[in-house]
Design an enzyme around this catalytic site. Sequence first.
Site, mmCIF file in Angstrom:
data_model
loop_
_atom_site.group_PDB
_atom_site.id
_atom_site.type_symbol
_atom_site.label_atom_id
_atom_site.label_comp_id
_atom_site.label_asym_id
_atom_site.label_seq_id
_atom_site.Cartn_x
_atom_site.Cartn_y
_atom_site.Cartn_z
ATOM 1 N N PRO A 1 38.795 48.546 33.168
ATOM 2 C CA PRO A 1 38.659 47.031 32.531
ATOM 3 C C PRO A 1 37.432 46.471 32.458
ATOM 4 O O PRO A 1 36.657 46.725 33.377
ATOM 5 C CB PRO A 1 39.666 46.288 33.528
ATOM 6 C CG PRO A 1 39.808 46.915 35.052
ATOM 7 C CD PRO A 1 39.450 48.570 34.501
ATOM 8 N N ASN A 2 37.370 46.030 30.851
ATOM 9 C CA ASN A 2 36.143 45.350 30.609
ATOM 10 C C ASN A 2 35.060 46.227 30.283
ATOM 11 O O ASN A 2 34.079 45.864 29.830
ATOM 12 C CB ASN A 2 35.711 44.187 31.494
ATOM 13 C CG ASN A 2 37.164 43.277 31.882
ATOM 14 O OD1 ASN A 2 37.406 42.776 30.734
ATOM 15 N ND2 ASN A 2 37.520 43.148 32.900
ATOM 16 N N ARG B 1 28.839 42.085 27.491
ATOM 17 C CA ARG B 1 29.248 41.407 28.810
ATOM 18 C C ARG B 1 28.381 41.528 29.734
ATOM 19 O O ARG B 1 27.499 42.321 29.838
ATOM 20 C CB ARG B 1 30.296 42.546 29.435
ATOM 21 C CG ARG B 1 30.727 42.213 30.496
ATOM 22 C CD ARG B 1 31.572 43.417 31.285
ATOM 23 N NE ARG B 1 32.247 42.785 32.555
ATOM 24 C CZ ARG B 1 32.637 43.729 33.316
ATOM 25 N NH1 ARG B 1 32.543 45.056 33.427
ATOM 26 N NH2 ARG B 1 32.778 43.431 34.499
ATOM 27 N N TYR C 1 24.694 44.361 33.089
ATOM 28 C CA TYR C 1 25.439 45.647 32.626
ATOM 29 C C TYR C 1 24.595 46.202 31.375
ATOM 30 O O TYR C 1 24.628 47.204 30.997
ATOM 31 C CB TYR C 1 26.717 45.460 32.090
ATOM 32 C CG TYR C 1 27.693 45.249 33.297
ATOM 33 C CD1 TYR C 1 27.961 46.151 34.366
ATOM 34 C CD2 TYR C 1 28.312 44.047 33.351
ATOM 35 C CE1 TYR C 1 28.670 45.805 35.393
ATOM 36 C CE2 TYR C 1 29.215 43.682 34.631
ATOM 37 C CZ TYR C 1 29.299 44.778 35.726
ATOM 38 O OH TYR C 1 30.220 44.345 36.830
ATOM 39 N N ASN D 1 34.728 55.262 36.396
ATOM 40 C CA ASN D 1 34.118 54.162 36.779
ATOM 41 C C ASN D 1 35.712 53.303 36.400
ATOM 42 O O ASN D 1 35.950 52.690 35.336
ATOM 43 C CB ASN D 1 33.175 53.565 35.888
ATOM 44 C CG ASN D 1 32.474 52.152 36.051
ATOM 45 O OD1 ASN D 1 33.170 51.535 37.092
ATOM 46 N ND2 ASN D 1 31.625 51.826 35.659
ATOM 47 N N ALA E 1 36.629 46.836 37.977
ATOM 48 C CA ALA E 1 37.364 46.090 39.126
ATOM 49 C C ALA E 1 38.405 46.557 40.011
ATOM 50 O O ALA E 1 38.651 46.205 41.007
ATOM 51 C CB ALA E 1 37.723 44.470 38.528
ATOM 52 N N GLU F 1 32.922 59.133 41.594
ATOM 53 C CA GLU F 1 32.967 57.815 41.144
ATOM 54 C C GLU F 1 31.482 56.922 41.069
ATOM 55 O O GLU F 1 30.775 57.666 41.435
ATOM 56 C CB GLU F 1 33.461 57.046 42.577
ATOM 57 C CG GLU F 1 33.585 55.504 42.671
ATOM 58 C CD GLU F 1 33.830 54.599 43.772
ATOM 59 O OE1 GLU F 1 34.308 55.339 44.695
ATOM 60 O OE2 GLU F 1 33.681 53.560 43.884
ATOM 61 N N HIS G 1 29.427 53.649 39.321
ATOM 62 C CA HIS G 1 29.110 52.253 38.753
ATOM 63 C C HIS G 1 27.751 52.001 38.387
ATOM 64 O O HIS G 1 26.959 52.554 38.727
ATOM 65 C CB HIS G 1 29.386 51.373 40.314
ATOM 66 C CG HIS G 1 30.871 51.516 40.890
ATOM 67 N ND1 HIS G 1 31.930 51.102 40.208
ATOM 68 C CD2 HIS G 1 31.208 52.221 41.814
ATOM 69 C CE1 HIS G 1 32.947 51.363 40.989
ATOM 70 N NE2 HIS G 1 32.563 52.010 41.975
ATOM 71 N N ARG H 1 26.159 42.947 45.374
ATOM 72 C CA ARG H 1 26.899 41.795 44.627
ATOM 73 C C ARG H 1 27.747 41.098 45.551
ATOM 74 O O ARG H 1 27.729 41.458 47.031
ATOM 75 C CB ARG H 1 27.517 42.664 43.471
ATOM 76 C CG ARG H 1 26.532 43.042 42.432
ATOM 77 C CD ARG H 1 27.024 43.709 41.417
ATOM 78 N NE ARG H 1 27.573 42.548 40.413
ATOM 79 C CZ ARG H 1 28.523 42.878 39.364
ATOM 80 N NH1 ARG H 1 28.758 44.076 39.270
ATOM 81 N NH2 ARG H 1 29.131 41.866 38.570
HETATM 82 C C1 DQA Z 1 31.481 47.954 38.037
HETATM 83 C C2 DQA Z 1 31.329 47.145 39.001
HETATM 84 C C3 DQA Z 1 32.684 46.419 39.475
HETATM 85 O O1 DQA Z 1 32.524 45.677 40.674
HETATM 86 C C4 DQA Z 1 32.975 45.565 38.232
HETATM 87 O O2 DQA Z 1 34.216 44.887 38.464
HETATM 88 C C5 DQA Z 1 32.759 46.074 36.964
HETATM 89 C C6 DQA Z 1 31.861 47.258 36.706
HETATM 90 C C7 DQA Z 1 30.109 48.707 37.577
HETATM 91 O O3 DQA Z 1 29.962 49.621 37.241
HETATM 92 O O4 DQA Z 1 29.001 47.997 38.075
HETATM 93 O O5 DQA Z 1 33.670 45.868 35.927
HETATM 94 O O6 DQA Z 1 32.425 49.212 38.071
#
Ligand code: DQA
Length: 139
Positions: free
Chosen positions: A9-10, A17, A22, A71, A74, A95, A97, A104
């Site tokens: 998501p997102n 964003r 990011y 990835n 959230a 995995e 990020h 964070r």
């Molecule tokens: C994320 C880190 C997550 O905590 C966050 O909710 C994201 C992006 C990252 O790529 O840093 O949406 O996965």
Amino acid sequence: MKLIIINGPNLNLLGTREPKTYGNTCFDDYFSKLQFQFREVELSHFQSNIEGEIIDEIQKADKNFDGIILNAAAYTHTSIGIGDAIKAIGIPVVEVHISNTFSREKFRHKSFLSAHAKGVILGFGLQSYDLAISSFIKK
Ligand code: DQA
């Protein structure tokens, strides 16, 4: 070698964003760069904001790919279902990020996925994806 990047998501909003966290590159542009950089790899990309669709894609990938770069955004911090899907399949999942989730908020320190992943790469910005792809390539 066939790999799929699954983004949660997102991550469709990358580029606009929270650019301080990011960056300001959109994922489609970055994906084209990855395809060029890793010409020997057949790379695919899937993004969804919906937990069940991510689980469906992980299950489908089991038959069609050699590995997953995930990835889950959230959902990493909430989804037992995505963790179970990783556990259920036979191909390795790395995995990823973009941000260093450990620097964070505390709720981002917990991952329901890491225990089932082959490995975890985080905190290198979009380069985290390059590093994950490299991890699948035997030299
Ligand atoms: C994320 C880190 C997550 O905590 C966050 O909710 C994201 C992006 C990252 O790529 O840093 O949406 O996965």
